[in-house]
Design an enzyme around this catalytic site. Structure first.
Site, PDB file in Angstrom:
ATOM      1  N   GLY A 278       0.816  -1.200   0.000  1.00  0.00           N
ATOM      2  CA  GLY A 278       0.000   0.000   0.000  1.00  0.00           C
ATOM      3  C   GLY A 278       0.846   1.245   0.000  1.00  0.00           C
TER       4      GLY A 278
ATOM      5  N   GLY B  35       0.626   5.541   1.485  1.00  0.00           N
ATOM      6  CA  GLY B  35      -0.104   6.561   2.206  1.00  0.00           C
ATOM      7  C   GLY B  35       0.734   7.816   2.357  1.00  0.00           C
ATOM      8  N   GLY B  36       0.288   8.667   3.269  1.00  0.00           N
ATOM      9  CA  GLY B  36       0.976   9.930   3.444  1.00  0.00           C
ATOM     10  C   GLY B  36       2.388   9.777   3.973  1.00  0.00           C
ATOM     11  CG  MET B  37       3.118   8.338   7.700  1.00  0.00           C
ATOM     12  SD  MET B  37       3.969   9.792   8.296  1.00  0.00           S
ATOM     13  CE  MET B  37       5.449   9.061   8.936  1.00  0.00           C
TER      14      MET B  37
ATOM     15  CB  VAL C 176       3.611  -0.543   3.391  1.00  0.00           C
ATOM     16  CG1 VAL C 176       3.871  -1.759   4.272  1.00  0.00           C
ATOM     17  CG2 VAL C 176       3.383   0.686   4.241  1.00  0.00           C
TER      18      VAL C 176
ATOM     19  CE  LYS D 233       4.017   1.918   7.329  1.00  0.00           C
ATOM     20  NZ  LYS D 233       2.839   2.300   8.153  1.00  0.00           N
TER      21      LYS D 233
ATOM     22  CG  ASP E 210      -1.702   7.918  13.879  1.00  0.00           C
ATOM     23  OD1 ASP E 210      -2.802   8.489  13.963  1.00  0.00           O
ATOM     24  OD2 ASP E 210      -1.219   7.521  12.799  1.00  0.00           O
TER      25      ASP E 210
END
Length: 896
Positions: free
Chosen positions: A105, A107-109, A112, A127, A220
């Site tokens: 996947g 995402g913003g970070m 992965v 990650k 988080d």
């Protein structure tokens, strides 16, 4: 690990259509049925050249080989023709160690990837962090949090392995979890069933609490960061990553993150464990109601009509705006949930439950009112028979001490005046002691032993008296016949039998005692000893007095005509006054001290104690370093031991105010402190192992440490301990009485020293508390060691009974004592297994208190005897009152 960042993927092995996933699953299951050597060829043939299909099946086989079961992919999995390759295509080897299997996947970070660790041969998740987030300050903070987060090892937490860099990109390697995140699951099914949600909550709290104990905050926590693995277990992910998110502008944070932030976190204030508790409350709201808190302002019970009120109170408490009003820890959240015991959940997760969790456990329940009344009635019925049933076999019954100690002390001063010592001393001390082993064994062999014992000739027990023209001081806790040594000028000590007859005298003469007497006369000595001078004839002296003397004489004779045993009388004089006198049976060896211990035994005991203390210290330090040590419980035990020890020192210490007693008090206080420290260390070393193996045994004990004296379970276990000890004491005494009558005389020595004075008796009662703790601690150590060695609980219990029962072999009871002690110990071990440590502790306290003084209604010590019985009944009455008045607070009440 899988991720669902930015509406990405849910699958751990790529995004497939339901039909294609079903084919992958079918090939995977068929491959598992094949022999291991044929499995690879079978998979290649079944995939028929489809590289993507082959890769997916091999990934599932690799996950199965590492022990990470796969969760069946839901039918609603988003479809796609093939997973996107991302920056690193499948097959790429990074850092010479990680083979990329596919992207999970983005995402913003960052991205992965699923990868295979070629060195450890296991699947991992990598990650990668977006370059935009790699400022030096952010990286420094990120490295520190990863360093801490990797120390968190818990079955409900995704493990963080390492931090690396490749092609200028920083990445984090972590445990790979094949499954579905909680956010996706909730979107699919709406909300979890209440029992399943409670189960998930307990495990999430366990994982979050383990991280908080290591000083790691999540910051988080949200459903997207909670994975449900192939076994259906919740796993918290992304520990350590939220710290980096704090460096990112709010607009760049991952979608949905602000909705799960605590008010103080949004305001940029300090983030604490209670901040994670707020996020946990939002997660709970969504699990139990199926709706996010941001989407509704209704109370949980309005959304779910049959929601347990305790769960609603818990959720609303977690969502308090003021952090101080929220539960203080994830543990408190778990304890407030209805249903299963948090201790059982911790043990199932492979964790050692904390003392607070043990205290809050509902694994055991207190006695019912009916059972409590029956137990109290049993105490009233058993207390007198249990106490008096020992009398037929006790020395105080066979050889009664009918003269109180004060009268014997007065008689001692009279004897000294008659022998020429009328001076008034500066300090005196006196008391009883037992037993003369040589006389005891000789009497035991005589057919008329029952007629010999009451006459105290020869004596088994004795009364001793000491005086000095200076304060009597010793490094021991109290003055005794041999402490301090009778070696200073002006010291006098003597001993009387139970009929107030002189049996021993030692005087240390001084130069200022006046002129010598005219002549040596033994008449006064024989009169004081109650011996008929006509039954004795002159003999050659054998004993050498330990003081100066100028005349030494000896005689041989008999106590009385009907007793044929020979008795030796030895005496010595200095300047006409007697300085030494002893009446000794001819059966006693005079070339060595009676009942002397082997010379090496004190050194063996010292070395053994030192090794045990060092070992306990190392284990205690390890437990403290690992966060397992119960500091609060150890402090409670240390306070009790110190108060009991100091109380005994004050009661039994010198009564003279003089500079010479300063050393005594310093040494005594130092010993009390040392014993207290050793008790603290021993408790910290041993208690975590008990809490890990049998935590239910410590529930009531842990509650007692919190001064919960009105707790029904504490009172119930105390009451049961008293009843059990009274029962086995009564049965044991009856058995011993039968052995006495049918087999051999059995005369166990009593606690005669406690009959010396009221202070001695009070000190004995304090000692009963310390002895009960010490004895039960020794039992626990033996049981734990044998359990770890023999691997069977029943074998460990038998071994413990054999070791503790062996003490009877060296007592006057011999083999009978060995069997009796072993059975006695087995009964108390069963009490430990069934009711716990507090019940066993109270049982042994009952035993030591019951035997503090012989039971009597008409002897001079009957007041002390009745007090001990009343003390035991009083504790039982308190327990009954607590049980009867217990209002039974709701089990789901949240601990603040």
């Amino acid at each position: 690990m899988t991720d669902r960042e930015g509406g990405g993927l849910t699958s751990g092995i790529g995004t497939l259509t339901p039909e294609r996933f079903a084919r992958v699953r079918a090939i995977f299951e068929a491959a598992l049925a094949q022999p291991a050597r044929d499995r690879q060829g079978f998979v290649k043939g079944a995939c028929a050249g489809d590289a993507v299909l082959l890769r997916e099946v091999e990934a599932m086989l690799a996950a199965d080989a590492t022990g990470a079961p796969l969760l069946d992919r839901p039918a609603s999995t988003p479809s796609s023709s093939a997973p996107e390759e991302g920056r690193f295509p499948a097959g790429t080897v990074l850092a010479g160690r990680y083979r990329i299997l596919g992207r999970l996947g983005q995402g913003g970070m960052g991205e992965v990837y699923r990868a295979h660790d070629l060195i450890l041969n296991q699947l991992v998740a990598l990650k990668f962090l977006a370059p935009a987030h790699l400022s030096e300050a952010a990286l420094a903070r990120f490295r520190n949090e990863v360093r801490i987060a990797r120390q968190v090892s818990h079955p409900n937490v995704c493990r963080v392995y390492d931090l690396g860099m490749v092609e200028g990109l920083h990445f984090l390697s972590m445990e790979y979890i094949d499954g579905e995140d909680l956010a996706s699951l909730l979107r699919r099914i709406g909300r979890l069933p209440q029992d399943k949600a409670i189960e998930f909550t307990r495990k999430i709290c366990a994982g979050l609490g383990a991280a908080h104990e290591r000083g790691v905050l999540h910051r988080d926590l949200k459903p997207a960061n909670i994975m449900i693995d192939g076994r259906g277990q919740p796993r918290i992910t992304d520990f350590g990553l939220a710290g980096l998110a704090a460096e990112i502008p709010l607009s760049d944070l991952r979608s949905g993150t602000p909705a799960y932030m605590s008010p103080e976190q949004k305001a940029g204030k300090d983030v604490t464990t209670r901040s994670d508790i707020y996020s946990l409350g939002l997660v709970l709201h969504e699990m139990f109601t199926g709706k996010a808190r941001k989407d509704t302002q209704s109370s949980p019970s309005e959304l779910v009509k049959d929601l347990d009120p305790a769960i609603e109170r818990l959720i609303l408490r977690c969502l308090e705006e003021d952090p101080k009003r929220r539960p203080s820890s994830a543990l408190n959240v778990a304890m407030a949930l209805p249903g299963a015991d948090p201790v059982a959940a911790a043990l199932a997760a492979g964790e050692t439950p904390s003392p607070e969790m043990v205290a809050a456990s509902q694994e055991k329940e207190g006695l019912s009112v009916r059972a409590a009344v029956i137990c109290f009635a049993a105490v009233l019925l058993l207390i007198v028979p249990a106490a008096f049933s020992a009398n037929p076999i006790l020395l105080t019954t066979r050889a009664p001490l009918e003269i109180p100690p004060d009268a014997l002390a007065f008689r001692s001063t009279q004897v000294l005046q008659q022998l020429g010592y009328p001076g008034r001393p500066a300090d005196t001390a006196y008391g009883f002691d037992c037993c003369n082993g040589s006389n005891f064994r000789w009497i035991e062999q005589q057919p008329e032993r029952d007629a010999i014992l009451p006459g105290h000739q020869p004596p088994v027990a004795r009364f001793w008296y000491r005086q000095h023209r200076r304060p009597l001081t010793t490094r021991a806790r109290s003055v005794a016949y041999d402490a301090p040594a009778n070696d200073q000028p002006g010291m006098i000590r003597l001993a009387l039998d139970g009929a107030a007859r002189l049996i021993a005298l030692e005087v240390r003469p001084s130069d200022d005692e006046g002129p010598p007497a005219a002549a040596v006369d033994a008449t006064a000595l024989f009169e004081a000893a109650g011996l008929d001078r006509r039954r004795f004839s002159d003999a050659t002296p054998r004993l050498t007095p330990p003081m100066a003397f100028d005349v030494r004489l000896a005689w041989m004779g008999r106590y009385r005509d009907d007793l044929q045993a020979s008795v030796r009388v030895e005496a010595a004089w200095w300047r006409g006054r007697p300085v030494f006198f002893e009446v000794i049976g001819d059966w006693v060896r005079t070339d060595e001290e009676d009942d002397a211990l082997p010379a090496a035994l004190p050194y063996v005991l010292l070395i053994t104690t030192a090794v045990a203390a060092v070992g306990a210290l190392l284990v205690a330090w390890r437990n403290l370093r690992a966060g397992r040590g119960d500091r609060r419980g150890a402090a409670f035990v240390a306070r009790v031991v110190f108060v009991c020890g100091l109380g005994q020192s004050i009661l039994l210490g010198p009564r003279v105010v003089d500079l010479s007693v300063v050393e005594h008090w310093i040494v005594t206080f130092a010993i009390d402190v040392l014993v207290t420290l050793l008790s603290w260390v021993a408790y910290v070393a041993i208690e975590p192992f008990v809490r890990r193996q049998t935590p239910d045994a410590l529930i009531s004990w842990t509650r007692l440490q919190s001064a919960r004296l009105r707790d029904s379970l504490v009172a119930s276990h105390a009451l049961v301990g008293i009843v059990v000890m009274l029962t086995i004491t009564l049965v044991g005494n009856l058995v011993m009485w039968l052995v006495v009558r049918l087999w051999v005389i059995v005369l166990p020595p009593d606690a005669i020293s406690s009959m010396s004075s009221t202070a001695s008796f009070a000190g004995r009662l304090l000692q009963a508390v310390g002895s009960a703790f010490t004895f039960t601690l020794i039992i626990l150590v033996l049981a734990l060691v044998f359990r770890a060695t023999l691997r069977r609980t029943w074998l460990a219990d038998v071994a413990t009974c054999l070791v503790t029962g062996a003490g009877g072999l060296y007592a006057y009871t011999g083999f009978v004592g060995f069997v009796s002690n072993g059975l006695f110990m087995y009964a108390t071990l069963m009490l430990l297994r069934r009711f716990g440590y507090l019940a066993m502790f109270v049982a042994w306290w009952t035993y030591f208190t019951l035997n503090a003084v012989p039971a009597s209604f008409d002897a001079w010590y009957s007041g002390w005897s009745l007090f001990t019985l009343g003390l035991i009944v009083g504790v039982a009455a308190w327990a009954l009152w607590v049980i009867l008045s217990d209002k039974r607070q709701p089990l789901t009440e949240l601990t603040a």
